[in-house]
Motif scaffolding. Structure first.
Motif, PDB file in Angstrom:
ATOM      1  N   LEU A 110       0.829  -1.204   0.000  1.00  0.00           N
ATOM      2  CA  LEU A 110       0.000   0.000   0.000  1.00  0.00           C
ATOM      3  C   LEU A 110       0.862   1.253   0.000  1.00  0.00           C
ATOM      4  O   LEU A 110       1.783   1.384   0.813  1.00  0.00           O
ATOM      5  CB  LEU A 110      -0.915  -0.007   1.219  1.00  0.00           C
ATOM      6  CG  LEU A 110      -1.982   1.085   1.303  1.00  0.00           C
ATOM      7  CD1 LEU A 110      -3.009   0.922   0.195  1.00  0.00           C
ATOM      8  CD2 LEU A 110      -2.665   1.046   2.675  1.00  0.00           C
ATOM      9  N   ARG A 111       0.524   2.195  -0.882  1.00  0.00           N
ATOM     10  CA  ARG A 111       1.251   3.450  -1.000  1.00  0.00           C
ATOM     11  C   ARG A 111       0.277   4.625  -1.031  1.00  0.00           C
ATOM     12  O   ARG A 111      -0.910   4.461  -1.333  1.00  0.00           O
ATOM     13  CB  ARG A 111       2.095   3.460  -2.287  1.00  0.00           C
ATOM     14  CG  ARG A 111       3.194   2.417  -2.299  1.00  0.00           C
ATOM     15  CD  ARG A 111       4.316   2.818  -1.344  1.00  0.00           C
ATOM     16  NE  ARG A 111       5.283   1.740  -1.182  1.00  0.00           N
ATOM     17  CZ  ARG A 111       5.282   0.880  -0.187  1.00  0.00           C
ATOM     18  NH1 ARG A 111       4.359   0.968   0.756  1.00  0.00           N
ATOM     19  NH2 ARG A 111       6.192  -0.064  -0.110  1.00  0.00           N
ATOM     20  N   ARG A 112       0.796   5.788  -0.758  1.00  0.00           N
ATOM     21  CA  ARG A 112      -0.002   7.012  -0.809  1.00  0.00           C
ATOM     22  C   ARG A 112      -0.706   7.151  -2.155  1.00  0.00           C
ATOM     23  O   ARG A 112      -1.857   7.585  -2.233  1.00  0.00           O
ATOM     24  CB  ARG A 112       0.920   8.220  -0.563  1.00  0.00           C
ATOM     25  CG  ARG A 112       0.241   9.576  -0.681  1.00  0.00           C
ATOM     26  CD  ARG A 112       1.273  10.695  -0.619  1.00  0.00           C
ATOM     27  NE  ARG A 112       0.650  11.998  -0.844  1.00  0.00           N
ATOM     28  CZ  ARG A 112       0.299  12.825   0.126  1.00  0.00           C
ATOM     29  NH1 ARG A 112       0.506  12.499   1.389  1.00  0.00           N
ATOM     30  NH2 ARG A 112      -0.260  13.986  -0.164  1.00  0.00           N
ATOM     31  N   SER A 113      -0.042   6.736  -3.211  1.00  0.00           N
ATOM     32  CA  SER A 113      -0.596   6.885  -4.557  1.00  0.00           C
ATOM     33  C   SER A 113      -1.836   6.029  -4.787  1.00  0.00           C
ATOM     34  O   SER A 113      -2.581   6.254  -5.743  1.00  0.00           O
ATOM     35  CB  SER A 113       0.472   6.531  -5.601  1.00  0.00           C
ATOM     36  OG  SER A 113       0.936   5.202  -5.406  1.00  0.00           O
ATOM     37  N   HIS A 114      -2.073   5.043  -3.922  1.00  0.00           N
ATOM     38  CA  HIS A 114      -3.259   4.201  -4.077  1.00  0.00           C
ATOM     39  C   HIS A 114      -4.536   4.879  -3.583  1.00  0.00           C
ATOM     40  O   HIS A 114      -5.635   4.378  -3.835  1.00  0.00           O
ATOM     41  CB  HIS A 114      -3.081   2.886  -3.317  1.00  0.00           C
ATOM     42  CG  HIS A 114      -2.073   1.963  -3.915  1.00  0.00           C
ATOM     43  ND1 HIS A 114      -1.116   1.316  -3.175  1.00  0.00           N
ATOM     44  CD2 HIS A 114      -1.879   1.593  -5.201  1.00  0.00           C
ATOM     45  CE1 HIS A 114      -0.374   0.573  -3.974  1.00  0.00           C
ATOM     46  NE2 HIS A 114      -0.820   0.720  -5.206  1.00  0.00           N
ATOM     47  N   GLU A 132      -7.414  12.956   2.764  1.00  0.00           N
ATOM     48  CA  GLU A 132      -7.383  12.298   4.074  1.00  0.00           C
ATOM     49  C   GLU A 132      -6.809  10.895   3.965  1.00  0.00           C
ATOM     50  O   GLU A 132      -6.002  10.463   4.799  1.00  0.00           O
ATOM     51  CB  GLU A 132      -8.798  12.234   4.648  1.00  0.00           C
ATOM     52  CG  GLU A 132      -8.886  11.497   5.984  1.00  0.00           C
ATOM     53  CD  GLU A 132     -10.314  11.288   6.444  1.00  0.00           C
ATOM     54  OE1 GLU A 132     -10.560  10.291   7.142  1.00  0.00           O
ATOM     55  OE2 GLU A 132     -11.189  12.131   6.098  1.00  0.00           O
ATOM     56  N   LEU A 133      -7.220  10.186   2.919  1.00  0.00           N
ATOM     57  CA  LEU A 133      -6.715   8.835   2.703  1.00  0.00           C
ATOM     58  C   LEU A 133      -5.224   8.866   2.372  1.00  0.00           C
ATOM     59  O   LEU A 133      -4.460   8.002   2.816  1.00  0.00           O
ATOM     60  CB  LEU A 133      -7.508   8.169   1.583  1.00  0.00           C
ATOM     61  CG  LEU A 133      -7.616   6.644   1.581  1.00  0.00           C
ATOM     62  CD1 LEU A 133      -8.141   6.123   2.902  1.00  0.00           C
ATOM     63  CD2 LEU A 133      -8.487   6.185   0.420  1.00  0.00           C
ATOM     64  N   SER A 177       0.303   7.629   3.900  1.00  0.00           N
ATOM     65  CA  SER A 177       1.679   8.112   4.073  1.00  0.00           C
ATOM     66  C   SER A 177       2.265   7.610   5.384  1.00  0.00           C
ATOM     67  O   SER A 177       3.438   7.235   5.461  1.00  0.00           O
ATOM     68  CB  SER A 177       1.722   9.642   4.036  1.00  0.00           C
ATOM     69  OG  SER A 177       1.425  10.121   2.742  1.00  0.00           O
ATOM     70  N   LEU A 178       1.446   7.598   6.437  1.00  0.00           N
ATOM     71  CA  LEU A 178       1.904   7.098   7.730  1.00  0.00           C
ATOM     72  C   LEU A 178       2.143   5.587   7.684  1.00  0.00           C
ATOM     73  O   LEU A 178       3.117   5.082   8.251  1.00  0.00           O
ATOM     74  CB  LEU A 178       0.875   7.421   8.816  1.00  0.00           C
ATOM     75  CG  LEU A 178       0.660   8.910   9.128  1.00  0.00           C
ATOM     76  CD1 LEU A 178      -0.484   9.085  10.120  1.00  0.00           C
ATOM     77  CD2 LEU A 178       1.943   9.527   9.692  1.00  0.00           C
ATOM     78  N   GLU A 190       3.008   3.818   5.148  1.00  0.00           N
ATOM     79  CA  GLU A 190       4.127   3.462   4.285  1.00  0.00           C
ATOM     80  C   GLU A 190       5.395   3.170   5.071  1.00  0.00           C
ATOM     81  O   GLU A 190       6.265   2.434   4.606  1.00  0.00           O
ATOM     82  CB  GLU A 190       4.416   4.589   3.286  1.00  0.00           C
ATOM     83  CG  GLU A 190       3.559   4.557   2.054  1.00  0.00           C
ATOM     84  CD  GLU A 190       4.048   5.552   1.012  1.00  0.00           C
ATOM     85  OE1 GLU A 190       5.192   6.022   1.135  1.00  0.00           O
ATOM     86  OE2 GLU A 190       3.279   5.856   0.088  1.00  0.00           O
ATOM     87  N   LYS A 191       5.526   3.737   6.259  1.00  0.00           N
ATOM     88  CA  LYS A 191       6.731   3.526   7.058  1.00  0.00           C
ATOM     89  C   LYS A 191       6.894   2.058   7.424  1.00  0.00           C
ATOM     90  O   LYS A 191       8.006   1.570   7.607  1.00  0.00           O
ATOM     91  CB  LYS A 191       6.677   4.382   8.314  1.00  0.00           C
ATOM     92  CG  LYS A 191       6.661   5.884   8.015  1.00  0.00           C
ATOM     93  CD  LYS A 191       6.545   6.702   9.294  1.00  0.00           C
ATOM     94  CE  LYS A 191       6.500   8.193   8.972  1.00  0.00           C
ATOM     95  NZ  LYS A 191       6.347   9.019  10.204  1.00  0.00           N
ATOM     96  N   GLY A 192       5.780   1.347   7.588  1.00  0.00           N
ATOM     97  CA  GLY A 192       5.833  -0.094   7.750  1.00  0.00           C
ATOM     98  C   GLY A 192       6.158  -0.607   9.133  1.00  0.00           C
ATOM     99  O   GLY A 192       6.206  -1.827   9.341  1.00  0.00           O
ATOM    100  N   THR A 193       6.384   0.275  10.103  1.00  0.00           N
ATOM    101  CA  THR A 193       6.693  -0.184  11.455  1.00  0.00           C
ATOM    102  C   THR A 193       5.998   0.699  12.479  1.00  0.00           C
ATOM    103  O   THR A 193       5.696   1.865  12.209  1.00  0.00           O
ATOM    104  CB  THR A 193       8.209  -0.155  11.744  1.00  0.00           C
ATOM    105  OG1 THR A 193       8.689   1.184  11.589  1.00  0.00           O
ATOM    106  CG2 THR A 193       8.961  -1.078  10.811  1.00  0.00           C
TER     107      THR A 193
END
Length: 205
Positions: free
Chosen positions: A35-39, A66-67, A72-73, A75-78
């Motif tokens: 999942l990425r911001r661009s989705h 908002e999505l 974006s948060l 995406e960090k993955g941890t």
């Protein structure tokens, strides 16, 4: 689209240690893409259906922006303390690259993982939820040395309960007043699939 190309495309701009956690999963007619911001713009329409949130303490996104902020948060993955992996995938059909949902796993390496999912109502009954969830479970068991996978499900969510039971998860606990949202108390079942049961299930497939 090629699986390797997709994985490379979605991981562009990430640090090497993050890329190692980002895997595109192929599952029959579906692809689970990190999942990425661009989705956000692709998923916004299906995730805006308020009926998807009847049994979870969340709400539909009000805007694409908002999505985007939320993703974006993620995406960090941890987790902030680094103890958990926050793995999220957008689910697409491989035939026409249509978004149909999202998958989520909160992984504690060598211990267990909590899973969650949202599937578009437009494809309920097709089997996409089961296919994507099974692919995610197979991936995290084989990748992160887990002892168990678990899911918490509102007791009123019969459709979700039926689906995860077909994947071998078993109810182990009833939690009264587990949460309170949308003006009502939520009772939950805790479902668990142990590593041994998962392995035995794969042997009989």
């Amino acid at each position: 689209m090629d699986e390797v190309f997709l994985a490379g495309l979605m991981c562009r701009g990430l640090e090497p240690e993050q890329i190692s956690e980002m895997t595109t999963i192929k599952a029959e007619s579906l692809a689970l893409v990190p999942l990425r911001r661009s989705h956000a713009s692709q998923l916004y329409t299906i995730l805006s259906d308020p009926r998807l949130y009847d049994f979870i303490p969340d709400r539909p996104p009000e805007t694409i922006e908002e999505l985007e902020q939320r993703y974006s948060l993620l995406e960090k993955g941890t987790s902030p303390d680094g103890r958990e992996l926050w793995l999220n995938w957008a689910v697409f059909t491989t035939a026409d690259w249509r978004p149909v949902g999202i998958m989520q796993a909160t992984v504690r390496r060598g211990i267990d993982a909590d899973i969650a999912y949202i599937i578009s109502r437009d494809v309920w009954g097709v089997g996409y939820g089961r296919t994507a969830t099974r692919a995610m479970i197979d991936h995290i068991f084989t990748t992160y040395d887990l002892q168990a996978v678990r899911a918490l499900v509102d007791t009123r969510n019969y459709r979700s309960i039926g689906m995860i039971e077909t994947l071998g998860l078993k109810p182990v606990r009833f939690i009264r007043n587990a949460d309170h949202f949308k003006g009502e108390a939520s009772d939950e079942y805790e479902f668990v699939l142990s590593y041994n049961d998962w392995r035995m299930g794969r042997n009989f497939d």
